[in-house]
Design a protein around this motif. Structure first.
Motif, PDB file in Angstrom:
ATOM      1  N   TYR A   1       0.832  -1.209   0.000  1.00 20.16           N
ATOM      2  CA  TYR A   1       0.000   0.000   0.000  1.00 20.16           C
ATOM      3  C   TYR A   1       0.869   1.263   0.000  1.00 20.16           C
ATOM      4  CZ  TYR A   1      -3.669   3.259   1.507  1.00 20.16           C
ATOM      5  OH  TYR A   1      -4.546   4.311   1.589  1.00 20.16           O
ATOM      6  N   PRO A   2       0.530   2.305  -0.817  1.00 15.61           N
ATOM      7  CA  PRO A   2      -0.729   2.509  -1.566  1.00 15.61           C
ATOM      8  C   PRO A   2      -0.742   1.938  -2.977  1.00 15.61           C
ATOM      9  CG  PRO A   2       0.580   4.488  -1.663  1.00 15.61           C
ATOM     10  CD  PRO A   2       1.372   3.518  -0.823  1.00 15.61           C
ATOM     11  N   ASP A   3       0.254   1.141  -3.332  1.00 12.24           N
ATOM     12  CA  ASP A   3       0.302   0.524  -4.659  1.00 12.24           C
ATOM     13  C   ASP A   3      -0.580  -0.724  -4.660  1.00 12.24           C
ATOM     14  OD1 ASP A   3       0.977  -0.315  -7.201  1.00 12.24           O
ATOM     15  OD2 ASP A   3       2.897  -1.204  -6.582  1.00 12.24           O
ATOM     16  N   VAL A   4      -1.878  -0.523  -4.563  1.00 11.37           N
ATOM     17  CA  VAL A   4      -2.829  -1.633  -4.485  1.00 11.37           C
ATOM     18  C   VAL A   4      -3.050  -2.220  -5.874  1.00 11.37           C
ATOM     19  CG1 VAL A   4      -5.200  -2.267  -3.911  1.00 11.37           C
ATOM     20  CG2 VAL A   4      -3.948  -0.670  -2.451  1.00 11.37           C
ATOM     21  N   ARG A   5      -2.977  -3.526  -5.968  1.00 13.21           N
ATOM     22  CA  ARG A   5      -3.103  -4.195  -7.262  1.00 13.21           C
ATOM     23  C   ARG A   5      -4.250  -5.207  -7.248  1.00 13.21           C
ATOM     24  NH1 ARG A   5       3.269  -5.333  -8.892  1.00 13.21           N
ATOM     25  NH2 ARG A   5       3.990  -3.183  -8.530  1.00 13.21           N
ATOM     26  N   GLU A   6      -4.941  -5.271  -8.368  1.00 13.04           N
ATOM     27  CA  GLU A   6      -5.992  -6.273  -8.525  1.00 13.04           C
ATOM     28  C   GLU A   6      -5.364  -7.623  -8.822  1.00 13.04           C
ATOM     29  OE1 GLU A   6      -8.780  -5.101 -11.472  1.00 13.04           O
ATOM     30  OE2 GLU A   6      -9.521  -3.362 -10.330  1.00 13.04           O
ATOM     31  N   ARG A   7      -5.895  -8.662  -8.196  1.00 12.28           N
ATOM     32  CA  ARG A   7      -5.402 -10.009  -8.408  1.00 12.28           C
ATOM     33  C   ARG A   7      -6.522 -10.890  -8.940  1.00 12.28           C
ATOM     34  NH1 ARG A   7      -0.064  -9.211  -8.591  1.00 12.28           N
ATOM     35  NH2 ARG A   7       0.747  -8.248  -6.685  1.00 12.28           N
ATOM     36  N   PRO A   8      -6.226 -11.756  -9.895  1.00  6.27           N
ATOM     37  CA  PRO A   8      -7.275 -12.656 -10.400  1.00  6.27           C
ATOM     38  C   PRO A   8      -7.714 -13.634  -9.324  1.00  6.27           C
ATOM     39  CG  PRO A   8      -5.112 -13.290 -11.245  1.00  6.27           C
ATOM     40  CD  PRO A   8      -4.921 -11.985 -10.537  1.00  6.27           C
ATOM     41  N   ARG A   9      -9.013 -13.914  -9.299  1.00 12.02           N
ATOM     42  CA  ARG A   9      -9.553 -14.889  -8.354  1.00 12.02           C
ATOM     43  C   ARG A   9      -9.772 -16.214  -9.072  1.00 12.02           C
ATOM     44  NH1 ARG A   9     -11.560 -12.817  -3.567  1.00 12.02           N
ATOM     45  NH2 ARG A   9     -11.540 -15.044  -3.046  1.00 12.02           N
ATOM     46  N   ARG A  10      -9.619 -17.285  -8.322  1.00 11.05           N
ATOM     47  CA  ARG A  10      -9.832 -18.604  -8.909  1.00 11.05           C
ATOM     48  C   ARG A  10     -11.322 -18.846  -9.132  1.00 11.05           C
ATOM     49  NH1 ARG A  10      -4.740 -21.668  -6.461  1.00 11.05           N
ATOM     50  NH2 ARG A  10      -4.139 -20.082  -4.963  1.00 11.05           N
ATOM     51  N   ALA A  11     -11.622 -19.748 -10.044  1.00  8.57           N
ATOM     52  CA  ALA A  11     -13.016 -20.118 -10.280  1.00  8.57           C
ATOM     53  C   ALA A  11     -13.625 -20.687  -9.003  1.00  8.57           C
ATOM     54  CB  ALA A  11     -13.102 -21.146 -11.398  1.00  8.57           C
ATOM     55  N   PRO A  12     -14.863 -20.341  -8.698  1.00  5.41           N
ATOM     56  CA  PRO A  12     -15.510 -20.861  -7.488  1.00  5.41           C
ATOM     57  C   PRO A  12     -15.618 -22.380  -7.514  1.00  5.41           C
ATOM     58  CG  PRO A  12     -16.724 -18.988  -8.374  1.00  5.41           C
ATOM     59  CD  PRO A  12     -15.705 -19.361  -9.405  1.00  5.41           C
ATOM     60  N   LEU A  13     -15.398 -22.991  -6.346  1.00  4.74           N
ATOM     61  CA  LEU A  13     -15.539 -24.433  -6.190  1.00  4.74           C
ATOM     62  C   LEU A  13     -15.953 -24.722  -4.755  1.00  4.74           C
ATOM     63  CD1 LEU A  13     -15.160 -27.404  -7.092  1.00  4.74           C
ATOM     64  CD2 LEU A  13     -12.749 -27.191  -6.443  1.00  4.74           C
ATOM     65  N   ALA A  14     -17.036 -25.462  -4.583  1.00  7.06           N
ATOM     66  CA  ALA A  14     -17.506 -25.831  -3.248  1.00  7.06           C
ATOM     67  C   ALA A  14     -17.955 -27.291  -3.268  1.00  7.06           C
ATOM     68  CB  ALA A  14     -18.664 -24.939  -2.816  1.00  7.06           C
ATOM     69  N   VAL A  15     -17.630 -28.025  -2.196  1.00  8.36           N
ATOM     70  CA  VAL A  15     -17.952 -29.445  -2.110  1.00  8.36           C
ATOM     71  C   VAL A  15     -18.544 -29.751  -0.735  1.00  8.36           C
ATOM     72  CG1 VAL A  15     -17.030 -31.802  -2.150  1.00  8.36           C
ATOM     73  CG2 VAL A  15     -16.091 -30.074  -3.700  1.00  8.36           C
ATOM     74  N   ALA A  16     -19.595 -30.550  -0.710  1.00  5.20           N
ATOM     75  CA  ALA A  16     -20.129 -31.090   0.541  1.00  5.20           C
ATOM     76  C   ALA A  16     -19.818 -32.579   0.561  1.00  5.20           C
ATOM     77  CB  ALA A  16     -21.630 -30.862   0.635  1.00  5.20           C
ATOM     78  N   PHE A  17     -19.221 -33.069   1.674  1.00  2.18           N
ATOM     79  CA  PHE A  17     -18.768 -34.453   1.749  1.00  2.18           C
ATOM     80  C   PHE A  17     -19.847 -35.363   2.333  1.00  2.18           C
ATOM     81  CE2 PHE A  17     -15.028 -31.921   1.286  1.00  2.18           C
ATOM     82  CZ  PHE A  17     -14.209 -32.671   0.450  1.00  2.18           C
ATOM     83  N   THR A  18     -21.035 -35.214   1.796  1.00  4.71           N
ATOM     84  CA  THR A  18     -22.136 -36.114   2.110  1.00  4.71           C
ATOM     85  C   THR A  18     -22.030 -37.337   1.192  1.00  4.71           C
ATOM     86  OG1 THR A  18     -23.457 -34.815   0.557  1.00  4.71           O
ATOM     87  CG2 THR A  18     -23.689 -34.298   2.904  1.00  4.71           C
ATOM     88  N   ASP A  19     -22.962 -38.252   1.303  1.00  4.91           N
ATOM     89  CA  ASP A  19     -23.031 -39.397   0.394  1.00  4.91           C
ATOM     90  C   ASP A  19     -24.458 -39.497  -0.122  1.00  4.91           C
ATOM     91  OD1 ASP A  19     -22.622 -41.699  -1.037  1.00  4.91           O
ATOM     92  OD2 ASP A  19     -22.691 -43.037   0.703  1.00  4.91           O
ATOM     93  N   PRO A  20     -24.690 -39.181  -1.394  1.00  2.81           N
ATOM     94  CA  PRO A  20     -23.716 -38.774  -2.393  1.00  2.81           C
ATOM     95  C   PRO A  20     -23.167 -37.364  -2.136  1.00  2.81           C
ATOM     96  CG  PRO A  20     -25.917 -38.627  -3.309  1.00  2.81           C
ATOM     97  CD  PRO A  20     -26.057 -39.265  -1.964  1.00  2.81           C
ATOM     98  N   GLN A  21     -21.993 -37.119  -2.703  1.00  6.69           N
ATOM     99  CA  GLN A  21     -21.369 -35.813  -2.528  1.00  6.69           C
ATOM    100  C   GLN A  21     -22.127 -34.742  -3.326  1.00  6.69           C
ATOM    101  OE1 GLN A  21     -17.266 -36.378  -3.715  1.00  6.69           O
ATOM    102  NE2 GLN A  21     -16.672 -37.032  -1.665  1.00  6.69           N
ATOM    103  N   ILE A  22     -21.914 -33.498  -2.919  1.00  6.85           N
ATOM    104  CA  ILE A  22     -22.558 -32.349  -3.558  1.00  6.85           C
ATOM    105  C   ILE A  22     -21.463 -31.390  -4.008  1.00  6.85           C
ATOM    106  CG2 ILE A  22     -24.069 -30.360  -3.182  1.00  6.85           C
ATOM    107  CD1 ILE A  22     -25.568 -32.075  -1.108  1.00  6.85           C
ATOM    108  N   MET A  23     -21.635 -30.775  -5.172  1.00 13.34           N
ATOM    109  CA  MET A  23     -20.595 -29.914  -5.720  1.00 13.34           C
ATOM    110  C   MET A  23     -21.194 -28.770  -6.518  1.00 13.34           C
ATOM    111  SD  MET A  23     -19.276 -29.265  -8.973  1.00 13.34           S
ATOM    112  CE  MET A  23     -19.648 -30.725  -9.935  1.00 13.34           C
ATOM    113  N   LEU A  24     -20.564 -27.595  -6.396  1.00 12.74           N
ATOM    114  CA  LEU A  24     -20.832 -26.462  -7.275  1.00 12.74           C
ATOM    115  C   LEU A  24     -19.490 -25.981  -7.820  1.00 12.74           C
ATOM    116  CD1 LEU A  24     -22.793 -26.007  -4.513  1.00 12.74           C
ATOM    117  CD2 LEU A  24     -23.765 -24.296  -6.051  1.00 12.74           C
ATOM    118  N   ALA A  25     -19.395 -25.793  -9.139  1.00 10.76           N
ATOM    119  CA  ALA A  25     -18.171 -25.295  -9.767  1.00 10.76           C
ATOM    120  C   ALA A  25     -18.524 -24.170 -10.722  1.00 10.76           C
ATOM    121  CB  ALA A  25     -17.455 -26.418 -10.518  1.00 10.76           C
ATOM    122  N   GLY A  26     -17.732 -23.112 -10.698  1.00  4.66           N
ATOM    123  CA  GLY A  26     -18.022 -21.978 -11.554  1.00  4.66           C
ATOM    124  C   GLY A  26     -19.264 -21.237 -11.086  1.00  4.66           C
ATOM    125  N   ARG A  27     -20.020 -20.701 -12.019  1.00  2.00           N
ATOM    126  CA  ARG A  27     -21.222 -19.932 -11.672  1.00  2.00           C
ATOM    127  C   ARG A  27     -22.400 -20.874 -11.471  1.00  2.00           C
ATOM    128  NH1 ARG A  27     -21.468 -15.026 -15.938  1.00  2.00           N
ATOM    129  NH2 ARG A  27     -23.007 -14.244 -14.460  1.00  2.00           N
TER     130      ARG A  27
END
Length: 475
Positions: free
Chosen positions: A331-357
């Motif tokens: 700071y104050p040289d603040v820079r934008e950084r790319p964010r990774r694609a969204p990924l979420a997992v629930a470890f139920t059986d069967p498993q649940i997943m959301l990737a991207g939008r």
């Protein structure tokens, strides 16, 4: 009263705080991490790892119980609750030890114990012993389970949060799980498979994190086959009777040894003194920030991890900590950084997943997209393993054919989710994904089926955005 002057002060030593510390050190050695609670990440102490230890035991019990379907008979099933929980505690302590050791090896001048509170935009009061003047500040205070006050008053010491479960000496006989989100489903199913009488109570008809209406309906159907569920539980009341808690709903009363409150988490911002900073806050009191920089407004203060109330996931907290620490350091040289694609997992059986939008995000943003689907009931490898339930739905942009995201409940969702998140981040088209290799026989062949369906849908022409809302053909 001691006084410290530092370039960067980081409030919190969890995943986000630890990552922010390492990133800030690349720019200055005058960094101070302030922690008022135990060292160690939420994941190691009470989140990801302890819950997966309990789930692993439950999967072993479930596999043994259903081995007869393969012609394998191992004798009567016996679950030793004391041994189950002893391993959970032992392995949890091992993971926590790694994290604690890392923090303890930091230079002494980089650590300060105590609860920090803003006196003004640059000054932090730490308990009653130290005042810290910081040029830049990172808020990485984490989150805590939310529990309505009336539940605590009614159930007393028979009410638990997920943190408490992993300190049990043995398994209880019965637990009411209040909530139907990821944590609630993971713990409820694990306890049920380990012989604990469980019922899940949800305030709405939603269960789990999936937003695609077709998959929401399928999720309810799948879990209702195994778990006692009471969704849309209206006027839920608790009352204590001796060593039991009675859960009262319109459907009737049921008694339990314990009540597990798993209805969500809230950021640890109360008592931080944000009102003394003039930082921009939203209606819930959470600082408004830019997720590409972690900067709050145009100020010298940054926020990362669960404290920002955005995505309460360890890998997201690590990314945010890295961005916040780097920008606080430069700071104050603040820079934008790319964010990774969204990924979420629930470890139920069967498993649940959301990737991207997600489906909900695409509909909300009025994106013209198409959907491909595969059901796992007759998918070859899934059926061989008796894991043939669930579905995968994949989404692509009409016109460009660019892959946008996916939602899934089914086998190996944690692995398929990674493949799909990588495709989103690369900007792959559906055709490029289909041009990739698929082995036989594997569950990923189901992904190829969904992508082929999606490719056909893309060639048929655009679908009006309004049709997203009912999840009809092509939605």
């Amino acid at each position: 009263m001691k006084h410290r002057q530092v370039d960067v002060a980081i409030i919190g030593a969890g995943t986000a705080g630890m990552t922010a510390y390492r990133s800030a050190l690349a720019h200055t050695r005058n960094v101070l991490v302030i922690e008022g609670g135990p060292y160690g990440t939420t994941c190691a102490r009470v989140g990801c790892m302890p819950s997966k230890l309990l789930i692993a035991a439950a999967e072993a019990a479930h596999t043994a119980q259903h081995a007869g379907a393969f012609g394998v008979h191992a004798g009567p099933l016996r679950i030793d609750g004391e041994v189950v929980m002893r391993r959970v505690r032992s392995e949890r302590d091992r993971f926590v030890g790694f994290v604690t050791e890392a923090v303890e090896n930091w230079p002494a001048e980089h650590k300060l114990r105590g609860h920090a509170r803003f006196i003004d935009a640059h000054t932090l009061q730490v308990d009653d012993h130290t005042q810290v003047r910081a040029e830049r500040i990172v808020i990485a205070t984490g989150s805590h389970p939310t529990v309505p006050a009336q539940w605590r008053e009614a159930a007393g010491d028979r009410l638990l949060i997920n943190d408490d479960v992993f300190s049990w000496q043995t398994l209880p006989k019965s637990v009411a799980v209040l909530g139907a989100g990821v944590i609630a489903l993971e713990l409820a199913q694990a306890l049920h498979r380990l012989g604990v009488r469980v019922r899940v109570y949800g305030r709405s008809a939603r269960i789990g994190p999936l937003t695609d209406p077709a998959l929401q309906a399928l999720t309810r159907e799948i879990f209702s086959r195994e778990l006692p569920l009471q969704l849309e539980a209206k006027n839920l009341q608790l009352r204590r009777e001796g060593d039991e808690v009675v859960v009262q709903t319109e459907a009737g009363d049921e008694r339990f040894d314990w009540v597990l409150a798993a209805a969500g988490r809230a950021p640890n911002l109360r008592g931080l003194g944000l009102e003394n900073t003039h930082l921009p806050l939203d209606a819930q009191g959470v600082p408004r920030f830019d997720r590409r920089t972690s900067q709050i407004g145009d100020r010298h203060v940054f926020i990362a991890g669960d404290a920002n109330s955005e995505m309460e996931l360890l890998h997201e907290a690590a990314d945010e900590g890295r961005i916040a620490g780097d920008n606080a350091g430069r700071y104050p040289d603040v820079r934008e950084r790319p964010r990774r694609a969204p990924l979420a997992v629930a470890f139920t059986d069967p498993q649940i997943m959301l990737a991207g939008r997600s489906h909900l995000e695409l509909c909300h943003d009025k994106v013209s997209f198409e959907t491909g689907e595969v059901l796992f009931e007759d998918q070859g490898r899934s059926r061989v393993m008796l894991k043939n339930q669930g579905a995968l739905r994949v989404y692509a942009e009409h016109g460009s054919g660019r892959f946008l995201g996916a939602e899934m409940i089914g086998p190996a969702a944690e692995h398929i989710g990674h493949l799909l998140a990588w495709s989103v981040q690369r900007g792959d088209t559906v055709q490029q994904m289909l041009d990739s290799p698929f082995y036989h026989p594997v569950i990923e062949e189901g992904l190829r089926t969904a992508l082929r369906f999606l490719q056909r849908s893309l060639r048929m022409g655009p679908v009006p955005v309004e049709r997203c809302l009912d999840c009809g053909p092509g939605a």
